[in-house]
Motif scaffolding. Structure first.
Motif, PDB file in Angstrom:
ATOM      1  N   ILE A 261       1.188  -1.208  -0.563  1.00 57.94           N
ATOM      2  CA  ILE A 261      -0.042   0.405   0.229  1.00 57.94           C
ATOM      3  C   ILE A 261       1.034   1.024   0.149  1.00 57.94           C
ATOM      4  N   ILE A 262       1.954   1.546   0.937  1.00 58.08           N
ATOM      5  CA  ILE A 262       2.656   2.292   0.923  1.00 58.08           C
ATOM      6  C   ILE A 262       3.441   2.780  -0.016  1.00 58.08           C
ATOM      7  N   GLU A 263       4.044   1.315  -0.448  1.00 62.91           N
ATOM      8  CA  GLU A 263       4.997   1.443  -1.848  1.00 62.91           C
ATOM      9  C   GLU A 263       4.279   1.843  -3.297  1.00 62.91           C
ATOM     10  N   LYS A 264       2.985   1.539  -3.227  1.00 62.80           N
ATOM     11  CA  LYS A 264       2.128   2.492  -4.156  1.00 62.80           C
ATOM     12  C   LYS A 264       2.127   3.818  -4.024  1.00 62.80           C
ATOM     13  N   LEU A 265       1.737   4.110  -2.983  1.00 62.02           N
ATOM     14  CA  LEU A 265       2.278   6.074  -2.827  1.00 62.02           C
ATOM     15  C   LEU A 265       3.011   6.291  -3.140  1.00 62.02           C
ATOM     16  N   ILE A 266       4.220   5.758  -2.944  1.00 58.28           N
ATOM     17  CA  ILE A 266       5.838   5.824  -2.961  1.00 58.28           C
ATOM     18  C   ILE A 266       6.009   6.000  -4.436  1.00 58.28           C
ATOM     19  N   HIS A 267       5.805   5.149  -5.204  1.00 53.84           N
ATOM     20  CA  HIS A 267       5.730   5.309  -6.518  1.00 53.84           C
ATOM     21  C   HIS A 267       5.084   6.186  -7.815  1.00 53.84           C
ATOM     22  N   MET A 268       4.213   6.733  -6.919  1.00 47.21           N
ATOM     23  CA  MET A 268       2.914   7.466  -7.400  1.00 47.21           C
ATOM     24  C   MET A 268       3.358   8.569  -8.678  1.00 47.21           C
ATOM     25  N   GLU A 269       2.335   7.928  -9.634  1.00 48.75           N
ATOM     26  CA  GLU A 269       3.397   8.887 -11.096  1.00 48.75           C
ATOM     27  C   GLU A 269       3.504  10.632 -10.695  1.00 48.75           C
ATOM     28  N   CYS A 270       4.385  11.630 -10.359  1.00 47.24           N
ATOM     29  CA  CYS A 270       4.406  12.868 -10.015  1.00 47.24           C
ATOM     30  C   CYS A 270       4.819  13.889 -11.194  1.00 47.24           C
TER      31      CYS A 270
ATOM     32  N   GLN B 284      -9.430   9.524   0.178  1.00 44.56           N
ATOM     33  CA  GLN B 284     -10.076   9.199  -0.922  1.00 44.56           C
ATOM     34  C   GLN B 284      -8.760   7.894  -1.562  1.00 44.56           C
ATOM     35  N   LEU B 285      -7.481   9.465  -1.351  1.00 42.93           N
ATOM     36  CA  LEU B 285      -6.190   8.183  -1.841  1.00 42.93           C
ATOM     37  C   LEU B 285      -6.228   7.071  -1.018  1.00 42.93           C
ATOM     38  N   ALA B 286      -6.781   6.667   0.029  1.00 41.98           N
ATOM     39  CA  ALA B 286      -6.262   5.311   1.249  1.00 41.98           C
ATOM     40  C   ALA B 286      -7.249   4.083   0.573  1.00 41.98           C
ATOM     41  N   LEU B 287      -8.578   4.824  -0.225  1.00 37.81           N
ATOM     42  CA  LEU B 287      -9.742   3.989  -0.233  1.00 37.81           C
ATOM     43  C   LEU B 287      -8.849   4.040  -2.011  1.00 37.81           C
ATOM     44  N   TRP B 288      -8.530   5.042  -3.296  1.00 38.16           N
ATOM     45  CA  TRP B 288      -8.745   4.689  -3.989  1.00 38.16           C
ATOM     46  C   TRP B 288      -6.215   3.552  -4.463  1.00 38.16           C
ATOM     47  N   THR B 289      -5.616   3.030  -3.134  1.00 32.78           N
ATOM     48  CA  THR B 289      -4.775   2.994  -3.011  1.00 32.78           C
ATOM     49  C   THR B 289      -5.141   1.078  -3.161  1.00 32.78           C
ATOM     50  N   CYS B 290      -5.982   0.963  -2.210  1.00 34.16           N
ATOM     51  CA  CYS B 290      -6.560   0.228  -1.686  1.00 34.16           C
ATOM     52  C   CYS B 290      -7.599  -1.046  -3.460  1.00 34.16           C
ATOM     53  N   GLY B 291      -7.771  -0.042  -4.392  1.00 32.59           N
ATOM     54  CA  GLY B 291      -8.677  -0.281  -5.803  1.00 32.59           C
ATOM     55  C   GLY B 291     -10.030  -0.190  -4.950  1.00 32.59           C
ATOM     56  N   GLU B 292     -10.765   1.037  -3.842  1.00 36.46           N
ATOM     57  CA  GLU B 292     -12.064   0.797  -3.688  1.00 36.46           C
ATOM     58  C   GLU B 292     -12.682   1.851  -4.107  1.00 36.46           C
ATOM     59  N   CYS B 293     -11.801   2.603  -4.969  1.00 35.97           N
ATOM     60  CA  CYS B 293     -12.724   3.814  -5.847  1.00 35.97           C
ATOM     61  C   CYS B 293     -11.373   4.394  -6.331  1.00 35.97           C
TER      62      CYS B 293
END
Length: 458
Positions: A284-293, A354-363
């Protein structure tokens, strides 16, 4: 009159306001996506860490993972980033630090790997700099090599100047992890009176910071700082937070307090943490760390801005109007200041959830939706109750002996006339009493109706 006769520890150990215990007293874990709810539950059952500490640490970790990559806009010209100042409160041995270590481990692992890469790159940089410019070119290198930059998320004991320098190299954002928060705020005036405290007041609002100190290599200009803070603190030193100007300049109101009602010390058990839990949290944290910026031509981050859907915005406005009515009826500057900061935090909570839900594929993360706002409201209710509990503790500890005597003599419910009589018998004038009552409405006393009061936590 002095307060030498007061036992602060005895006051602190008293039960917290029962009215706030009825609402928002347990961390609303349901605000998180199902994956994170399971992580919190498994960590709690295996290690017996208090759920509130685990959930608050995870909330902060998600905020740090987002950093400056996303903002939320409530209206034109008003944007918020997910900056959190979080304090985990408890007695020694209450398992405050371990949940924090669990939540921050993915960042620690990232920082460790980045530090290894940096050391290799810096060794090569020094090797190149030992050569002449001609030799560098002949060897296929750069004529003027760039000094490598160490990427990181976490910092510990550091001055504002040092922090600004690190932040300039890590524009996504940072987290100050202070295992003992008291070391953070007690050192505010160690170099220049008030300057460090002012720095943190500005950072909370993501105001542009400029460092022109002699110790810096050059002027450092951070357009939009992102530095979250999280750490632990013991109940018995909470009153230290109110010293100096921190109780009047709004600093203490910027801190989110987590103070679970722990009746017993945690017991060990034989349950093992499922093998996939740490990996799932790390993913979960890796997905946030490597988010496109995205970056602009000046190397500044161009954050993605989330807006509210119309129904979500209207629900947030309705909540704020009701919250404002509470402020109007309280008439207490301390309570109003707390509520004003929570109005900022609820917007930030919306972005984090919202970002937590997105990271886990819920929205998705195209906008802030109504479900997210409802969850943010529940989370704000929790932190409102915690803030009032902390203010109650601080207020009791800081009472002088005269005030303490009067509070102890007041019945559970009383009238202005009764309070005036008790105050006069103990050398306090009527006008002073009225000011004392008004200053502590919502903290020590509750105003039931005109001329009638009740004690909070009698």
């Amino acid at each position: 009159m002095g307060n030498k006769s007061i036992n602060p520890l005895a006051l602190i150990d008293k039960a917290i306001d029962m009215s706030t215990r009825l609402e928002g007293t347990e961390f609303p874990v349901s605000i998180f996506p199902k994956k994170i709810q399971r992580i919190i539950s498994e960590v709690h059952e295996c290690h017996s860490y208090p759920t509130d500490y685990i959930a608050a640490s995870i909330l902060t970790a998600i905020a740090v993972g987002i950093g400056n990559t996303h903002l939320v806009q409530i209206k034109q010209g008003w944007q918020e980033s997910p900056i959190l100042y979080m304090a985990l409160i408890g007695r020694p041995g209450a398992n405050k630090s371990h949940p924090l270590s669990f939540a921050m481990k993915p960042f620690l692992d990232f920082d460790y790997c980045q530090n290894q890469e940096y050391e290799k790159a810096y060794a090569e940089y020094e090797r190149q700099m030992a050569l002449s410019r001609k030799e560098r070119v002949e060897n296929g290198g750069e004529q003027f090599p760039m000094e490598p930059i160490r990427k990181r998320f976490l910092v510990s004991d550091v001055t504002p100047e040092g922090l600004s320098f690190i932040h300039a190299q890590n524009k996504r954002g940072l987290c100050l992890w202070a295992d003992e928060l008291s070391a953070w705020f007690k050192n505010f005036n160690r170099y220049n009176n008030g300057s460090e405290e002012q720095f943190w007041l500005s950072v909370f609002s993501a105001k542009t910071t400029i460092s022109d100190r002699k110790s810096a290599k050059s002027s450092i200009f951070i357009k939009r700082p992102y530095i979250s803070v999280i750490g632990t603190i013991q109940k018995k030193i909470l009153h230290e937070l109110a010293k100096g100007e921190r109780s009047s300049n709004g600093f203490i109101d910027r801190i989110l307090f987590v103070m679970p009602n722990l009746q017993q010390k945690a017991r060990w058990n034989d349950k093992e943490l499922p093998a996939d839990i740490e990996k799932e949290w790390n993913d979960i944290i890796e997905k946030l760390i490597h988010m496109e910026c995205n970056y602009n031509e000046h190397g500044e981050i161009e954050p993605y801005v989330l807006h509210f859907t119309e129904e979500a915005r209207q629900r947030l406005y309705d909540w704020q109007h009701q919250f404002s009515e509470l402020c109007d009826t309280k008439g207490n500057d301390t309570i109003v200041s707390i509520y004003c900061k929570l109005e900022i935090y609820i917007i930030r909570f919306c972005l984090i959830i919202q970002l937590a839900l997105w990271t886990c594929g819920e929205c998705g993360k195209e906008h802030i939706d109504l479900l997210t706002v409802e969850r943010a409201i529940r989370l704000t209710t929790y932190f409102k109750a915690s803030a009032l509990s902390v203010q109650h503790i601080i207020s009791e500890v800081t009472l002088n002996s005269q005030q303490q005597t009067i509070v102890s003599l007041l019945p559970s419910t009383f009238t202005t006339a009764q309070a005036t009589q008790i105050a006069e018998q103990n050398g306090m004038k009527e006008r002073t009493l009225q000011r004392f009552l008004n200053d502590n409405i919502g903290i020590l006393f509750r105003k039931e109706k005109h001329g009638e009061y009740s004690k909070i936590n009698p």
